[in-house]
Design a protein around this motif. Structure first.
Motif, PDB file in Angstrom:
ATOM      1  N   ALA A 138      -5.924  -1.829  -6.826  1.00  5.94           N
ATOM      2  CA  ALA A 138      -4.780  -3.200  -6.317  1.00  5.94           C
ATOM      3  C   ALA A 138      -4.172  -2.388  -4.691  1.00  5.94           C
ATOM      4  O   ALA A 138      -4.269  -3.354  -3.852  1.00  5.94           O
ATOM      5  CB  ALA A 138      -3.702  -3.226  -7.049  1.00  5.94           C
ATOM      6  N   ARG A 139      -4.023  -1.414  -4.592  1.00 10.46           N
ATOM      7  CA  ARG A 139      -2.995  -1.114  -3.445  1.00 10.46           C
ATOM      8  C   ARG A 139      -4.835  -0.666  -2.337  1.00 10.46           C
ATOM      9  O   ARG A 139      -4.280  -0.310  -1.106  1.00 10.46           O
ATOM     10  CB  ARG A 139      -2.358   0.579  -3.508  1.00 10.46           C
ATOM     11  CG  ARG A 139      -1.217   0.383  -3.860  1.00 10.46           C
ATOM     12  CD  ARG A 139      -0.060  -0.287  -3.101  1.00 10.46           C
ATOM     13  NE  ARG A 139      -0.333  -0.178  -1.583  1.00 10.46           N
ATOM     14  CZ  ARG A 139       0.463  -0.583  -0.644  1.00 10.46           C
ATOM     15  NH1 ARG A 139       0.558  -1.747  -1.409  1.00 10.46           N
ATOM     16  NH2 ARG A 139       0.940   0.117   0.090  1.00 10.46           N
ATOM     17  N   SER A 141      -7.336  -2.066  -1.676  1.00  6.41           N
ATOM     18  CA  SER A 141      -7.013  -3.904  -1.871  1.00  6.41           C
ATOM     19  C   SER A 141      -6.618  -3.823  -0.728  1.00  6.41           C
ATOM     20  O   SER A 141      -6.417  -5.344  -1.008  1.00  6.41           O
ATOM     21  CB  SER A 141      -7.809  -4.445  -2.859  1.00  6.41           C
ATOM     22  OG  SER A 141      -8.582  -3.874  -3.744  1.00  6.41           O
ATOM     23  N   ARG A 143      -3.160  -4.995  -1.858  1.00  8.46           N
ATOM     24  CA  ARG A 143      -2.236  -5.791  -2.249  1.00  8.46           C
ATOM     25  C   ARG A 143      -1.048  -4.750  -1.978  1.00  8.46           C
ATOM     26  O   ARG A 143      -0.736  -4.094  -1.667  1.00  8.46           O
ATOM     27  CB  ARG A 143      -2.632  -5.458  -3.567  1.00  8.46           C
ATOM     28  CG  ARG A 143      -3.685  -5.724  -3.944  1.00  8.46           C
ATOM     29  CD  ARG A 143      -4.099  -7.313  -3.883  1.00  8.46           C
ATOM     30  NE  ARG A 143      -5.479  -8.319  -4.698  1.00  8.46           N
ATOM     31  CZ  ARG A 143      -6.785  -8.269  -4.054  1.00  8.46           C
ATOM     32  NH1 ARG A 143      -6.317  -8.131  -2.835  1.00  8.46           N
ATOM     33  NH2 ARG A 143      -7.671  -8.511  -4.775  1.00  8.46           N
ATOM     34  N   THR A 144       0.279  -5.595  -2.244  1.00  6.79           N
ATOM     35  CA  THR A 144       1.710  -5.622  -1.776  1.00  6.79           C
ATOM     36  C   THR A 144       1.701  -4.197  -3.564  1.00  6.79           C
ATOM     37  O   THR A 144       1.433  -4.739  -4.362  1.00  6.79           O
ATOM     38  CB  THR A 144       2.436  -6.581  -1.405  1.00  6.79           C
ATOM     39  OG1 THR A 144       2.426  -7.242  -2.958  1.00  6.79           O
ATOM     40  CG2 THR A 144       2.327  -7.433  -0.956  1.00  6.79           C
ATOM     41  N   TRP A 145       2.551  -3.581  -3.509  1.00  5.02           N
ATOM     42  CA  TRP A 145       3.177  -2.603  -3.618  1.00  5.02           C
ATOM     43  C   TRP A 145       3.742  -3.769  -5.363  1.00  5.02           C
ATOM     44  O   TRP A 145       3.616  -3.519  -6.693  1.00  5.02           O
ATOM     45  CB  TRP A 145       4.638  -1.638  -3.626  1.00  5.02           C
ATOM     46  CG  TRP A 145       3.822  -0.803  -2.570  1.00  5.02           C
ATOM     47  CD1 TRP A 145       4.092  -0.478  -1.067  1.00  5.02           C
ATOM     48  CD2 TRP A 145       3.392   0.269  -3.446  1.00  5.02           C
ATOM     49  NE1 TRP A 145       3.750   0.530  -1.173  1.00  5.02           N
ATOM     50  CE2 TRP A 145       3.072   1.422  -2.612  1.00  5.02           C
ATOM     51  CE3 TRP A 145       2.907   0.752  -5.219  1.00  5.02           C
ATOM     52  CZ2 TRP A 145       2.837   2.135  -2.832  1.00  5.02           C
ATOM     53  CZ3 TRP A 145       2.696   1.869  -5.095  1.00  5.02           C
ATOM     54  CH2 TRP A 145       2.075   3.073  -4.145  1.00  5.02           C
ATOM     55  N   PRO A 146       4.506  -4.304  -4.942  1.00  5.72           N
ATOM     56  CA  PRO A 146       4.381  -6.035  -6.918  1.00  5.72           C
ATOM     57  C   PRO A 146       3.516  -5.917  -7.010  1.00  5.72           C
ATOM     58  O   PRO A 146       3.380  -5.801  -8.111  1.00  5.72           O
ATOM     59  CB  PRO A 146       5.606  -7.273  -6.186  1.00  5.72           C
ATOM     60  CG  PRO A 146       6.327  -6.387  -5.223  1.00  5.72           C
ATOM     61  CD  PRO A 146       5.627  -5.458  -4.256  1.00  5.72           C
ATOM     62  N   VAL A 147       2.760  -6.423  -6.206  1.00  4.19           N
ATOM     63  CA  VAL A 147       1.529  -7.322  -6.949  1.00  4.19           C
ATOM     64  C   VAL A 147       0.859  -5.968  -7.229  1.00  4.19           C
ATOM     65  O   VAL A 147      -0.620  -6.357  -8.668  1.00  4.19           O
ATOM     66  CB  VAL A 147       0.836  -7.697  -5.866  1.00  4.19           C
ATOM     67  CG1 VAL A 147      -0.946  -8.292  -6.609  1.00  4.19           C
ATOM     68  CG2 VAL A 147       0.891  -9.435  -5.203  1.00  4.19           C
ATOM     69  N   SER A 148       0.178  -5.167  -6.857  1.00  5.43           N
ATOM     70  CA  SER A 148      -0.799  -3.724  -7.422  1.00  5.43           C
ATOM     71  C   SER A 148       0.202  -3.245  -8.240  1.00  5.43           C
ATOM     72  O   SER A 148      -0.506  -2.604 -10.018  1.00  5.43           O
ATOM     73  CB  SER A 148       0.021  -2.500  -6.045  1.00  5.43           C
ATOM     74  OG  SER A 148      -0.739  -2.714  -5.375  1.00  5.43           O
ATOM     75  N   LEU A 150       1.654  -4.972 -10.868  1.00  5.22           N
ATOM     76  CA  LEU A 150       1.559  -5.927 -12.248  1.00  5.22           C
ATOM     77  C   LEU A 150       0.305  -5.856 -12.605  1.00  5.22           C
ATOM     78  O   LEU A 150       0.038  -6.115 -13.212  1.00  5.22           O
ATOM     79  CB  LEU A 150       2.238  -7.100 -11.610  1.00  5.22           C
ATOM     80  CG  LEU A 150       4.091  -7.596 -11.686  1.00  5.22           C
ATOM     81  CD1 LEU A 150       3.702  -8.803 -10.604  1.00  5.22           C
ATOM     82  CD2 LEU A 150       3.821  -7.588 -12.726  1.00  5.22           C
ATOM     83  N   THR A 151      -0.904  -6.106 -11.963  1.00  6.98           N
ATOM     84  CA  THR A 151      -2.545  -5.424 -11.563  1.00  6.98           C
ATOM     85  C   THR A 151      -1.797  -4.078 -12.361  1.00  6.98           C
ATOM     86  O   THR A 151      -2.549  -3.824 -13.651  1.00  6.98           O
ATOM     87  CB  THR A 151      -2.785  -4.873 -10.930  1.00  6.98           C
ATOM     88  OG1 THR A 151      -2.665  -6.666  -9.356  1.00  6.98           O
ATOM     89  CG2 THR A 151      -4.130  -4.251 -10.913  1.00  6.98           C
TER      90      THR A 151
END
Length: 170
Positions: A138-139, A141, A143-148, A150-151
Motif C-alpha cells: 500500500a505504501r 502504491s 497510499r497514506t499511512w492510515p490506509v496502508s 488498514l490494508t
C-alpha cells in the motif's frame, strides 16, 4: 465477426509488486493453513516437524505450478516458445512466502528449538508477514499511512481467520 488483436500484444504480464503481493499473501495463508492441518493430530516429534516442513514445501511448489499453468492456459492468445516457463517462473513469490515457515518447522525438526508449540510461532510469523506485505504494498502504491495500516490489518486478518478456524475445528 473476426476477433482482432493489437499487433505485438502478448499475454498479460503482472507487474512485480502485484506478483509479490498476490504470491506473498497466497503463500502466507497457505503456510498458515498447512501448519493448522498438519498439526491437527498433535504430533510434535522432531521427525513430524521435518515431515511438516517437507509437505509444506511440496504443497507450495504444487500450488505454484498449478497457478502458473492455469494462467498460461487461461490466456487465449497464441503463445511463444517459453511462455509456459515464464508463467511458472512468475509464481516465485508464492514459494518464497512459505520458506520462513518451512525453515521454522525444519529447524524444530533438526533440534534448533523445541518441536512442541512451533505451530504457534508459525501462525504469528505468517500473520506478521501478511501485515507487512499489505502495509508495504500500500505504501508503494502511495497510499497514506492510515490506509496502508488498514490494508496490512486486512491482510493479517486472513491469517487470523485460519488460526481461529483451527482453534474452533480442534
Amino acid at each position: 465477426m473476426a476477433q482482432s488483436t493489437a499487433a505485438g500484444s502478448g499475454p498479460h504480464r503482472h507487474d512485480t509488486r502485484e506478483t509479490v503481493l498476490f504470491g506473498g499473501v497466497y503463500g502466507s495463508v497457505l503456510a498458515c493453513s498447512m501448519v493448522a492441518a498438519l498439526s491437527q493430530y498433535g504430533h510434535t516429534s522432531r521427525a513430524s516437524r521435518r515431515y511438516d516442513a517437507l509437505w509444506l514445501l511440496v504443497t507450495a511448489l504444487a500450488s505454484a505450478l498449478a497457478h502458473g499453468y492455469a494462467h498460461y492456459i487461461a490466456e487465449r492468445e497464441p503463445h511463444r516458445r517459453w511462455d509456459a516457463v515464464r508463467a511458472l517462473a512468475e509464481e516465485w513469490p508464492l514459494v518464497t512466502a512459505v520458506l520462513p515457515t518451512v525453515l521454522l518447522l525444519a529447524g524444530a525438526g533438526w533440534g534448533w528449538w523445541p518441536p512442541k508449540g512451533v505451530e504457534n510461532a508459525a501462525f504469528v510469523l505468517n500473520i506478521v508477514l501478511l501485515f507487512t506485505l499489505g502495509l508495504v504494498t500500500a505504501r508503494f502504491s502511495r497510499r497514506t499511512w492510515p490506509v496502508s495500516a488498514l490494508t496490512g490489518v486486512g491482510d493479517a486478518l486472513l491469517g487470523v481467520v485460519v488460526v481461529v478456524a483451527n482453534a474452533v475445528i480442534k
